[in-house]
Design an enzyme around this catalytic site. Structure first.
Site, PDB file in Angstrom:
ATOM      1  N   GLY A  27       0.701  -1.145  -0.244  1.00 38.16           N
ATOM      2  CA  GLY A  27       0.092   0.227  -0.088  1.00 38.16           C
ATOM      3  C   GLY A  27       1.034   1.192  -0.014  1.00 38.16           C
ATOM      4  O   GLY A  27       0.445   2.366   0.436  1.00 38.16           O
ATOM      5  N   TYR A  41     -14.465  -4.383   9.076  1.00 40.49           N
ATOM      6  CA  TYR A  41     -13.139  -3.853   9.041  1.00 40.49           C
ATOM      7  C   TYR A  41     -12.490  -3.806  10.458  1.00 40.49           C
ATOM      8  O   TYR A  41     -11.309  -4.228  10.677  1.00 40.49           O
ATOM      9  CB  TYR A  41     -13.122  -2.414   8.834  1.00 40.49           C
ATOM     10  CG  TYR A  41     -11.971  -1.456   8.981  1.00 40.49           C
ATOM     11  CD1 TYR A  41     -10.935  -1.696   7.937  1.00 40.49           C
ATOM     12  CD2 TYR A  41     -11.850  -0.468   9.917  1.00 40.49           C
ATOM     13  CE1 TYR A  41      -9.643  -0.743   8.115  1.00 40.49           C
ATOM     14  CE2 TYR A  41     -10.668   0.287  10.076  1.00 40.49           C
ATOM     15  CZ  TYR A  41      -9.684   0.020   9.130  1.00 40.49           C
ATOM     16  OH  TYR A  41      -8.638   0.676   9.164  1.00 40.49           O
TER      17      TYR A  41
HETATM   18  N1  LIG Z   1      -6.282   6.882   7.332  1.00 40.82           N
HETATM   19  C1  LIG Z   1      -6.740   6.497   8.732  1.00 40.82           C
HETATM   20  O1  LIG Z   1      -7.312   7.202   9.241  1.00 40.82           O
HETATM   21  C2  LIG Z   1      -6.294   5.038   9.210  1.00 40.82           C
HETATM   22  C3  LIG Z   1      -6.708   4.881  10.366  1.00 40.82           C
HETATM   23  C4  LIG Z   1      -6.250   3.529  10.935  1.00 40.82           C
HETATM   24  C5  LIG Z   1      -5.705   2.474  10.026  1.00 40.82           C
HETATM   25  N2  LIG Z   1      -5.457   3.002   9.027  1.00 40.82           N
HETATM   26  C6  LIG Z   1      -4.659   1.781   8.231  1.00 40.82           C
HETATM   27  O2  LIG Z   1      -3.720   2.266   7.475  1.00 40.82           O
HETATM   28  C7  LIG Z   1      -3.296   1.550   6.245  1.00 40.82           C
HETATM   29  C8  LIG Z   1      -3.020   2.500   5.216  1.00 40.82           C
HETATM   30  O3  LIG Z   1      -4.135   3.367   4.728  1.00 40.82           O
HETATM   31  P1  LIG Z   1      -4.347   4.907   4.426  1.00 40.82           P
HETATM   32  O4  LIG Z   1      -5.028   5.717   5.216  1.00 40.82           O
HETATM   33  O5  LIG Z   1      -2.925   5.113   3.948  1.00 40.82           O
HETATM   34  O6  LIG Z   1      -5.191   4.768   3.129  1.00 40.82           O
HETATM   35  P2  LIG Z   1      -4.822   5.122   1.687  1.00 40.82           P
HETATM   36  O7  LIG Z   1      -4.543   6.395   1.419  1.00 40.82           O
HETATM   37  O8  LIG Z   1      -6.429   4.613   1.128  1.00 40.82           O
HETATM   38  O9  LIG Z   1      -4.074   3.935   1.027  1.00 40.82           O
HETATM   39  C9  LIG Z   1      -4.346   2.487   1.066  1.00 40.82           C
HETATM   40  C10 LIG Z   1      -3.356   2.004   0.365  1.00 40.82           C
HETATM   41  O10 LIG Z   1      -3.585   0.394   0.239  1.00 40.82           O
HETATM   42  C11 LIG Z   1      -3.502  -0.133  -1.027  1.00 40.82           C
HETATM   43  N3  LIG Z   1      -4.983  -0.908  -1.488  1.00 40.82           N
HETATM   44  C12 LIG Z   1      -6.105  -0.832  -0.964  1.00 40.82           C
HETATM   45  N4  LIG Z   1      -6.793  -1.920  -1.831  1.00 40.82           N
HETATM   46  C13 LIG Z   1      -5.965  -2.715  -2.024  1.00 40.82           C
HETATM   47  C14 LIG Z   1      -6.070  -3.825  -3.054  1.00 40.82           C
HETATM   48  N5  LIG Z   1      -7.037  -4.523  -3.287  1.00 40.82           N
HETATM   49  N6  LIG Z   1      -4.805  -4.427  -3.559  1.00 40.82           N
HETATM   50  C15 LIG Z   1      -3.873  -3.811  -3.342  1.00 40.82           C
HETATM   51  N7  LIG Z   1      -3.608  -2.593  -2.668  1.00 40.82           N
HETATM   52  C16 LIG Z   1      -4.689  -1.914  -1.881  1.00 40.82           C
HETATM   53  C17 LIG Z   1      -3.812   1.093  -1.882  1.00 40.82           C
HETATM   54  O11 LIG Z   1      -3.379   0.951  -3.243  1.00 40.82           O
HETATM   55  P3  LIG Z   1      -3.837   1.648  -4.521  1.00 40.82           P
HETATM   56  O12 LIG Z   1      -4.130   3.214  -4.150  1.00 40.82           O
HETATM   57  O13 LIG Z   1      -2.794   1.412  -5.623  1.00 40.82           O
HETATM   58  O14 LIG Z   1      -5.133   0.941  -4.835  1.00 40.82           O
HETATM   59  C18 LIG Z   1      -3.089   2.284  -1.064  1.00 40.82           C
HETATM   60  O15 LIG Z   1      -1.768   2.276  -1.511  1.00 40.82           O
HETATM   61  C19 LIG Z   1      -4.556   0.746   5.797  1.00 40.82           C
HETATM   62  O16 LIG Z   1      -4.345  -0.577   6.196  1.00 40.82           O
HETATM   63  C20 LIG Z   1      -5.605   1.326   6.994  1.00 40.82           C
HETATM   64  O17 LIG Z   1      -6.718   0.431   7.556  1.00 40.82           O
HETATM   65  C21 LIG Z   1      -5.872   4.098   8.332  1.00 40.82           C
END
Ligand SMILES: NC(=O)c1ccc[n+]([C@@H]2O[C@H](COP(=O)([O-])OP(=O)(O)OC[C@H]3O[C@@H](n4cnc5c(N)ncnc54)[C@H](OP(=O)(O)O)[C@@H]3O)[C@@H](O)[C@H]2O)c1
Length: 274
Positions: free
Chosen positions: A22, A159
């Site tokens: 990701g 989730y």
């Molecule tokens: N943002 C928050 O508030 C938050 C809070 C708690 C935990 N988290 C966790 O932090 C992690 C990163 O989240 P983020 O906030 O950086 O979200 P984000 O900006 O939406 O990024 C998500 C990443 O995961 C990849 N991804 C999603 N679905 C995929 C799939 N089917 N196959 C391959 N790659 C996939 C995306 O790839 P593409 O863009 O190339 O599709 C992107 O690189 C996640 O595990 C999330 O649950 C986030």
């Protein structure tokens, strides 16, 4: 940095090989960029070819594409990652997607996809990469979970289950890997300034916890790996929520019902409220 540390620092990042899933957006992109500053070789995984290539280029690393909903693609990703430098020393299992809305109106495919990306892909990648780490007696596994997995959140049942599963997996592996030279860290963010909430279909509208930057999470990842930290909550005070739930579950649940997420309006059993 708030968190617990029971492990010896297990590895030096400089000269090592780090796979970040990701890495094409948000937290993963920030982690790849922070890791690059340490002198590690970055393998930047993503699904979107342009964004993945751009992040890989900015880190001097290698882009690797895979849709993590597909178990065969997950296995291919592990093999391709191992083929680039002959080993992977650090896995940052960060890729994830959310879903907001009542559980009963989720489709079976939505449930399967979420579990595949947020839980199974991380377990499967670990299964493929860990034997080399154990053999070399050096390595680190870092999982990005969520406060949702520690507290439960209405409208995010699958989730939260995926993230709780990842937490339990990491906790168990850490015990299993004592003395192996391989460390395990868990990063537990609450709300981070990324496109995550827009992508899951509902923006973040609460006042608290306030969002932290993706770079702050990235610095926590690097620190956790370098110092052998078990877990880090971001922001640090959010660790209070699961602690209160453990010692005073009834008042905690009453407060959660009153002030937590609302996904179902009274009198609309079938509908989403937002
Ligand atoms: N943002 C928050 O508030 C938050 C809070 C708690 C935990 N988290 C966790 O932090 C992690 C990163 O989240 P983020 O906030 O950086 O979200 P984000 O900006 O939406 O990024 C998500 C990443 O995961 C990849 N991804 C999603 N679905 C995929 C799939 N089917 N196959 C391959 N790659 C996939 C995306 O790839 P593409 O863009 O190339 O599709 C992107 O690189 C996640 O595990 C999330 O649950 C986030």
């Amino acid at each position: 940095m708030t968190g617990t540390t029971t492990q010896e620092a297990t590895m030096r990042l400089a000269g090592g090989v780090s796979l970040v899933t990701g890495a094409s957006a948000g937290i993963g992109a920030a982690v790849a960029q922070r890791l690059a500053l340490t002198g590690t070789h970055v393998l930047a995984h993503g699904r979107d070819p342009e964004r993945t290539a751009a992040v890989a280029e900015s880190t001097g690393g290698v882009p690797l594409l895979a849709d993590l909903r597909d178990p065969a693609a997950v296995d291919r990703l592990a093999d391709e990652a191992l083929a680039v430098h002959g080993r992977v020393d650090l896995l940052v299992a960060n890729a994830g997607c959310g879903h907001s809305g009542p559980f009963d109106v989720m489709t079976a495919d939505e449930i399967d996809d979420l579990l595949a990306v947020d839980l199974t892909s991380a377990v499967r990648l670990t299964h493929r990469l860990l034997p080399g780490m154990i053999e070399r007696r050096i390595g680190h596994l870092c999982y990005v979970t969520s406060i949702a997995g520690r507290t439960g959140v209405a409208g995010e049942a699958v989730y939260a289950a995926a993230k709780a599963g990842l937490d339990a997996f990491a906790e168990s592996l850490r015990l299993e890997l004592v003395g192996s030279g391989v460390g395990v860290s868990v990063i537990v963010p609450a709300v981070v300034e990324t496109g995550f909430f827009e992508r899951r279909g509902r923006p973040y509208e609460r006042r608290s916890p306030r969002p932290v930057s993706a770079d702050r999470v990235a610095r926590a990842v690097v620190d956790a790996v370098e110092t052998g930290r078990d877990e880090v909550f971001l922001p640090g005070w959010t660790r209070v929520a699961p602690a209160v739930r453990a010692v005073a579950p009834a008042p905690y649940r009453a407060l959660s019902r009153r002030f937590g997420e609302q996904v179902r309006s009274a009198g609309t059993p079938e509908g989403r409220s937002s």
